[in-house]
Motif scaffolding. Sequence first.
Motif, PDB file in Angstrom:
ATOM      1  N   PRO A   1      27.907  94.519 -34.425  1.00  8.38           N
ATOM      2  CA  PRO A   1      27.746  94.487 -35.890  1.00  8.38           C
ATOM      3  C   PRO A   1      27.527  95.884 -36.451  1.00  8.38           C
ATOM      4  O   PRO A   1      26.465  96.194 -37.011  1.00  8.38           O
ATOM      5  CB  PRO A   1      26.516  93.608 -36.076  1.00  8.38           C
TER       6      PRO A   1
ATOM      7  N   ASP B   1      31.908  91.931 -29.877  1.00  8.41           N
ATOM      8  CA  ASP B   1      32.016  92.558 -31.194  1.00  8.41           C
ATOM      9  C   ASP B   1      30.629  92.968 -31.662  1.00  8.41           C
ATOM     10  O   ASP B   1      29.732  92.117 -31.798  1.00  8.41           O
ATOM     11  CB  ASP B   1      32.637  91.590 -32.206  1.00  8.41           C
TER      12      ASP B   1
ATOM     13  N   GLY C   1      25.876  88.804 -34.514  1.00  5.35           N
ATOM     14  CA  GLY C   1      25.631  88.834 -35.952  1.00  5.35           C
ATOM     15  C   GLY C   1      26.533  87.920 -36.747  1.00  5.35           C
ATOM     16  O   GLY C   1      26.350  87.781 -37.954  1.00  5.35           O
ATOM     17  N   ASN C   2      27.489  87.273 -36.101  1.00  3.64           N
ATOM     18  CA  ASN C   2      28.386  86.339 -36.776  1.00  3.64           C
ATOM     19  C   ASN C   2      27.928  84.918 -36.451  1.00  3.64           C
ATOM     20  O   ASN C   2      27.950  84.504 -35.297  1.00  3.64           O
ATOM     21  CB  ASN C   2      29.824  86.553 -36.311  1.00  3.64           C
ATOM     22  N   PRO C   3      27.524  84.148 -37.455  1.00  2.52           N
ATOM     23  CA  PRO C   3      27.001  82.796 -37.155  1.00  2.52           C
ATOM     24  C   PRO C   3      28.046  81.869 -36.560  1.00  2.52           C
ATOM     25  O   PRO C   3      27.696  80.833 -35.987  1.00  2.52           O
ATOM     26  CB  PRO C   3      26.517  82.299 -38.528  1.00  2.52           C
ATOM     27  N   ASP C   4      29.336  82.217 -36.675  1.00  2.00           N
ATOM     28  CA  ASP C   4      30.385  81.370 -36.109  1.00  2.00           C
ATOM     29  C   ASP C   4      30.664  81.672 -34.642  1.00  2.00           C
ATOM     30  O   ASP C   4      31.538  81.044 -34.034  1.00  2.00           O
ATOM     31  CB  ASP C   4      31.685  81.544 -36.902  1.00  2.00           C
ATOM     32  N   SER C   5      29.935  82.609 -34.073  1.00  2.30           N
ATOM     33  CA  SER C   5      30.169  82.970 -32.679  1.00  2.30           C
ATOM     34  C   SER C   5      29.799  81.815 -31.757  1.00  2.30           C
ATOM     35  O   SER C   5      28.722  81.224 -31.873  1.00  2.30           O
ATOM     36  CB  SER C   5      29.356  84.217 -32.314  1.00  2.30           C
TER      37      SER C   5
ATOM     38  N   ALA D   1      33.318  95.068 -34.798  1.00  2.00           N
ATOM     39  CA  ALA D   1      34.114  93.932 -35.256  1.00  2.00           C
ATOM     40  C   ALA D   1      35.344  94.446 -35.990  1.00  2.00           C
ATOM     41  O   ALA D   1      35.256  95.285 -36.881  1.00  2.00           O
ATOM     42  CB  ALA D   1      33.267  93.048 -36.169  1.00  2.00           C
TER      43      ALA D   1
ATOM     44  N   ASP E   1      26.591  83.670 -27.086  1.00  2.15           N
ATOM     45  CA  ASP E   1      25.481  84.582 -27.323  1.00  2.15           C
ATOM     46  C   ASP E   1      25.480  85.614 -26.202  1.00  2.15           C
ATOM     47  O   ASP E   1      26.183  85.481 -25.199  1.00  2.15           O
ATOM     48  CB  ASP E   1      24.175  83.790 -27.340  1.00  2.15           C
TER      49      ASP E   1
ATOM     50  N   SER F   1      23.780  98.489 -33.211  1.00  5.70           N
ATOM     51  CA  SER F   1      25.022  98.470 -32.448  1.00  5.70           C
ATOM     52  C   SER F   1      24.958  99.445 -31.283  1.00  5.70           C
ATOM     53  O   SER F   1      25.402  99.131 -30.167  1.00  5.70           O
ATOM     54  CB  SER F   1      26.205  98.812 -33.362  1.00  5.70           C
TER      55      SER F   1
ATOM     56  N   ARG G   1      30.471  87.455 -30.762  1.00  7.03           N
ATOM     57  CA  ARG G   1      30.437  88.102 -32.076  1.00  7.03           C
ATOM     58  C   ARG G   1      28.981  88.200 -32.520  1.00  7.03           C
ATOM     59  O   ARG G   1      28.457  87.296 -33.191  1.00  7.03           O
ATOM     60  CB  ARG G   1      31.264  87.324 -33.087  1.00  7.03           C
TER      61      ARG G   1
ATOM     62  N   ALA H   1      20.102  88.705 -39.700  1.00  5.74           N
ATOM     63  CA  ALA H   1      21.490  88.636 -39.242  1.00  5.74           C
ATOM     64  C   ALA H   1      21.587  88.218 -37.781  1.00  5.74           C
ATOM     65  O   ALA H   1      22.602  87.656 -37.357  1.00  5.74           O
ATOM     66  CB  ALA H   1      22.173  89.992 -39.435  1.00  5.74           C
TER      67      ALA H   1
END
Length: 689
Positions: free
Chosen positions: A497, A495, A347-351, A330, A354, A505, A345, A467
């Motif tokens: 994590p 991206d 690990g990013n909850p705004d992704s 990221a 999936d 990763s 993204r 995460a």
Amino acid sequence: MNGDGTQDARGTQANPVPRPAGPPPMPAVPPRPDGSAFLTWLRTPRPEAAPGVWRFGHKPRSAQEPEEIPARQLIGGAVIALLVGWLIWSLLWNGYLGGWWLLPLDAMTTSWTDPNSYSRVVFGWAWYVVVALGIVIGMGRLGRWGEVWRRLVAPHLRRRESTPPPPPPEQDPAEWPALRAAGAVDAAERLAAEARTGLMRDVDHARIVRAWQGVRTGRFSLATFTGAVLKDGAAACLHPSGERDLPARLARHDLVTGQVRLGTTADDPRNPYSYRGTGLGLGPDLLGTSLVAVGPAGSGKTGSLARPLTESLCLQALAGRTAVVAVGAAGAGLGPADAFDVVVRIGNPDSVYDLDLYGGTGDPDEAAAILAEALVGDLDEVRRATTVLAQLLGPFRAVHGRFPGVPELRRLLDGDPGPLAELREALREQGQDSLLRELDARERQAGQPGDPGGALTDRIALLDRPAFAGFFDTSGQSRPFSLKALDHPVRVRVDLPERGHADASRMLARLVLAQFTASVTVREDRSLFACLVLDDATGVVTPEAVRGIQRLRSANAGVVLTLRTLDDVPRPLRGPLLGATGCRMALSGLTPWDGQDFAEVWGKEWTEARDVTDRQIIAETPAGKAVHMLRRVITGKAPTARAVTVRQVERERWSASELAHAVPPGHAVLSLTTVKGEHAPPLLVDLRN
């Protein structure tokens, strides 16, 4: 017609190619007074050139370096020849060399007794001109005046033409001669008018050319193509995203040849003469053999290589030519989110998207092989791990109609009696005796010596973290992206994590690489080039990954791998990795032991070695001794005679020491191989220019 056949979903997976939510906004195309800049770009010559040469406006050079005289010596010789010529003319004119040079004139004018006659004057001056021209030509050749003009004068007087000379209409690419020859005159007129008025861009041109190739190959009809062009003009055959360009460009691109300019080949004696000073351009013809770049942090792997290549591939995806997947940590700087259709993204909850853990396949054995490579590919237990996973994935899919999520798979690998008992009972009710035997075999092997179940449990636990709670879902609650979509011109960024989850990763990077090699090799339409750009491939190179890279060339696909050091690759795999990739780059700051691996794969070449021996001259006579003494006083050195011995020797193209210490900052040594088998030797390249 909205695409060229490679842009429409083919039902290769449960979820179609991800599209933007709602109708995409159409980019505004500001009107321009004319399209002179575009026409100049389109009409610029792009001659065939050696691999890696930037073809846009390229002027080929000779293969061998000419023997050039030093500029000081050249100017000195020209001045001396001029003075000698002037001296000869002065001596002749003033009669110091006698009157013999006037004998031909006297012989021709003996019948004309009057020295002031018109004929005698004309013949006299004509003879003077002949003699003067003879002196000028002779002294010009002796003093190399022509070379002085070409090297020192003409470059300063030559003016660059603002526009190339207009080609004939039947050869002008802006007039679309191929469409006219096929009978699509109306479409050609519409496109030519859009080009002249400035409404066409390089991406539009490349996209329409790609669509025209679809007509020629029979994917759709000429009438469909012509109708789309007459309706939308330069905006015809749009990419599914509706975009006609990227938000911003950082590199120079030529979509006619598919190249991106990465730098300039250095004017260095170690580079072949035909490459010196030329631009370096990479395209699908080279990336189709895959590329590996090694250099420490800060050497330019991302900014000078991965980012420009990703940008070029995204532009070509908008033209319907390429599918690209860019994977990095990221914030790695592989391009803005607006330049991609799908941004995962992890690990990013705004992704929004999936990642499909199983690569979009419905075959338990294929899913087990891909997942085993991702989980334990670096432990050399892939074959046994594949068997273990297949013993669990098959029964689970038969009962639930899907593969297990991460928590469910972890419980199955742990041997939790509850989930296993539920599976067994459901299989009995369905009469799945063969799958019951799979579960029985798994229970017998669990806990036995050599069982990879423990390693699989430890690795899957890395993904069973808070995460990643909303990721790798298989119940249909998320929008998983699968690399099965790579038979479409899709632009994807993943991206990883890396911060706080380095091991996870690396495992996810192996997963993407395994899914990529498995997906592109079974595509129906291989006319679409597919490329995976993997920024920082630490821990990704495994025996199966190397075998997968070797299969990509025949599938019209390639990978770009960057590494900080070859120490991040197991020692037995370093040679096979460099052998499996056709393009190899060693950036400045390389360690000597990394340089040794590159030196071995680049091999040796025959070169000319000169041995110079200076032998002191001994004077025998008193006069000679006096002259030698005078030379020693003036020059400070004893008179010597030089002997030169020339011989052919075999030496490394680039030694490990040279790669470690002789590559300037911002430079790299790069060797290239095309998909057709053409080679370029290791080239010293300035990545900053």
